[in-house]
Design a protein around this motif. Structure first.
Motif, PDB file in Angstrom:
ATOM      1  N   LEU A 138      95.971  36.764  29.061  1.00 32.75           N
ATOM      2  CA  LEU A 138      94.521  36.860  29.263  1.00 32.75           C
ATOM      3  C   LEU A 138      93.865  37.873  28.334  1.00 32.75           C
ATOM      4  O   LEU A 138      92.694  37.719  27.977  1.00 32.75           O
ATOM      5  CB  LEU A 138      94.211  37.192  30.728  1.00 32.75           C
ATOM      6  N   SER A 196      92.409  34.658  25.872  1.00 36.54           N
ATOM      7  CA  SER A 196      91.382  34.050  26.731  1.00 36.54           C
ATOM      8  C   SER A 196      89.992  34.496  26.328  1.00 36.54           C
ATOM      9  O   SER A 196      89.810  35.406  25.529  1.00 36.54           O
ATOM     10  CB  SER A 196      91.628  34.424  28.192  1.00 36.54           C
ATOM     11  N   VAL A 197      88.992  33.877  26.962  1.00 32.94           N
ATOM     12  CA  VAL A 197      87.588  34.210  26.725  1.00 32.94           C
ATOM     13  C   VAL A 197      87.232  35.569  27.346  1.00 32.94           C
ATOM     14  O   VAL A 197      86.193  36.144  27.029  1.00 32.94           O
ATOM     15  CB  VAL A 197      86.703  33.084  27.326  1.00 32.94           C
ATOM     16  N   LEU A 198      88.114  36.110  28.190  1.00 33.81           N
ATOM     17  CA  LEU A 198      87.758  37.310  28.963  1.00 33.81           C
ATOM     18  C   LEU A 198      87.687  38.570  28.113  1.00 33.81           C
ATOM     19  O   LEU A 198      86.879  39.460  28.374  1.00 33.81           O
ATOM     20  CB  LEU A 198      88.777  37.543  30.090  1.00 33.81           C
ATOM     21  N   PHE A 231      87.037  35.702  36.394  1.00 32.49           N
ATOM     22  CA  PHE A 231      85.881  35.474  35.524  1.00 32.49           C
ATOM     23  C   PHE A 231      84.924  36.672  35.554  1.00 32.49           C
ATOM     24  O   PHE A 231      84.117  36.850  34.644  1.00 32.49           O
ATOM     25  CB  PHE A 231      85.153  34.179  35.898  1.00 32.49           C
TER      26      PHE A 231
END
Lengths: 320, 320
Positions: free
Chosen positions: B182, B186-188, B221
């Motif tokens: 993550l 990931s986009v996070l 999210f």
């Protein structure tokens, strides 16, 4: 404004999907042509050049028609920022809150995203899905009345609570992105397959359903151990993982305190056909009724709603 | 067997860490030299060649001493398969169940991993951590009595229930691997940092603690939305995510039905110093006492225990 042709485009992080449409006097768009381009994070900020290149043949034939854009193009990573509208928000505000400017003679309209915030509890954002919710309500008018829970599965699942045509609240789950990461980069899956095994999927959903407390990072290791113990194999491990992820997402959505799932007649699912079926299976395993609606129809209905408001509102009433 | 020098090595998927040790008549190993090599999944099955290359200078100086190996080297992906011992298992069986063979004159001993299974509920495996648990019990004899819950954080956290020196049950969580995926894919997280922000970590732990049902994929999210809403920044988002992941792991471990957390005096944590502190913070935020023990000492004590049984058991009693 006398508008006959419009370009509408979903311009997200990874993809640009553009449609040349004809707008009739009843406010309905008919798709004439479509074209694909590259997402906003992958074009080194050459937004104008890229868009003009993708639509060049249509410009040549039909001139400087309006262009309606939705998705990450309006984010801080996109072309120009169209600020989020805070929830609760009535969807007729999407058209009136578009960011507008002129580019090479084209009037450009960027649909704003939505935000929602419960201080110290939950904050969330969406860009693009608001248009599908608008399209759903326009296409199926019965959903404009009462409380509706709408599920939009994808890279990020959105769970949207609508009350009398107004978006009250929404939640995002990283389910699709987690599936992609875990099937391609983790120890769990040695070989990614696209074959769907319904029994393995169901086994994963059941595992998620039977977990009474948050044990996601404990549960997912079972994708590996079940392969070691011969309960799964390389062919169906992905389906089991999918069941576990979607089951967890649905499990958490059902327990969300901002709605009472027993007040919801049916969860309306808008998304890719296979994913929608998977979410329907997981919801129904928990006794929740579902209805799957066609994603493509709903998207065009959403763009129609905005065009209707922007270009025809002196002629017809907007539906919501 | 008259043994003065022994090579012990943790040979996992990614790394080989080998130690040349001297074994005294009290069964204690003293590390003389160390060397690093490559993990079993990265050497194209050239196990013998790779190991002999890593230990070449020691062979030259000290001859064909025994080599004790633990970790994934004994798995189906490793050199030779040392079958799992099923739980409940008394740790003195680790030495007597080693897979043994001769390679270029060296007696080789591969420590078996452990498995545990509750049909239709839980199946799990470990390789390598069993040696740390053995080392802990030998180094701190008080843990050989009564019920102990041992937490071994790492790429995969292991939660191990020991009863009177016997491993009864264990659970694996993918916490470390999820953090790596993550933060890097990931986009996070836009930019991974190694700076630890204790307040952001605590915020993540609190978020996990306050989630009464499994809402992991919904909660994570918030790493992104809290950045969009200015509650986190690029500098502390990783610490928040770490808090959320470790908090979820701990939350699920506390609720595990195979033990009653109120029966556990203190959770003993064996791992990397920073990670151990993080797990201790998360456990203590839920009112659980912890004790962190030195990972390196415990590992050598584990190897000592095996050597003691294998080479000296006619001289001294094994401790458990």
């Amino acid at each position: 404004m006398n508008v006959e042709y419009v370009i509408v485009a979903d311009w997200g992080s990874s993809h640009l999907r553009a449609y040349l449409c004809q707008l009739n006097q009843q406010g309905t768009l008919t798709v004439i042509k479509s074209a694909k381009g590259t997402g906003v994070t992958k074009i080194e900020e050459q937004f104008e050049q890229h868009l003009m290149q993708v639509i060049a043949p249509w410009r040549k034939e039909f001139g400087q028609m309006p262009i309606l854009l939705s998705g990450q193009v309006g984010s801080t990573l996109g072309w120009k920022e169209a600020p989020y509208l805070p929830c609760p928000v009535s969807l007729d505000r999407l058209a009136t809150s578009c960011l507008t400017f002129i580019c090479r003679g084209h009037p450009i309209y960027i649909v704003p995203g939505l935000s929602c915030e419960i201080p110290d509890k939950h904050s969330d954002v969406m860009r693009g899905e608001e248009l599908q919710v608008l399209g759903l309500l326009l296409k199926h008018e019965k959903y404009q009345q009462g409380r509706q829970l709408i599920c939009l599965p994808g890279t990020h699942t959105k769970w949207v609570l609508v009350d009398n045509g107004e978006i009250q609240f929404f939640k995002t789950a990283m389910t699709g992105e987690l599936y992609d990461l875990l099937t391609s980069k983790s120890v769990l899956i040695q070989k990614k397959t696209n074959i769907f095994d319904a029994d393995a999927f169901k086994l994963g959903v059941d595992k998620a359903n039977s977990s009474s407390v948050g044990s996601f990072s404990h549960n997912i290791f079972s994708v590996r151990t079940k392969q070691l113990f011969g309960e799964l194999n390389q062919g169906n491990a992905c389906s089991y993982l999918s069941g576990l992820l979607i089951g967890s997402d649905v499990h958490a959505a059902i327990a969300t305190e901002q709605w009472n799932i027993s007040d919801i007649t049916e969860v309306v699912i808008v998304g890719d056909e296979h994913l929608s079926t998977c979410f329907a299976m997981a919801l129904e395993s928990q006794g929740v009724q579902t209805r799957v609606v066609d994603e493509a129809e709903v998207a065009i209905a959403g763009y129609s709603g905005i065009c209707n408001s922007l270009f025809l509102k002196d002629l017809t009433q907007t539906a919501i």
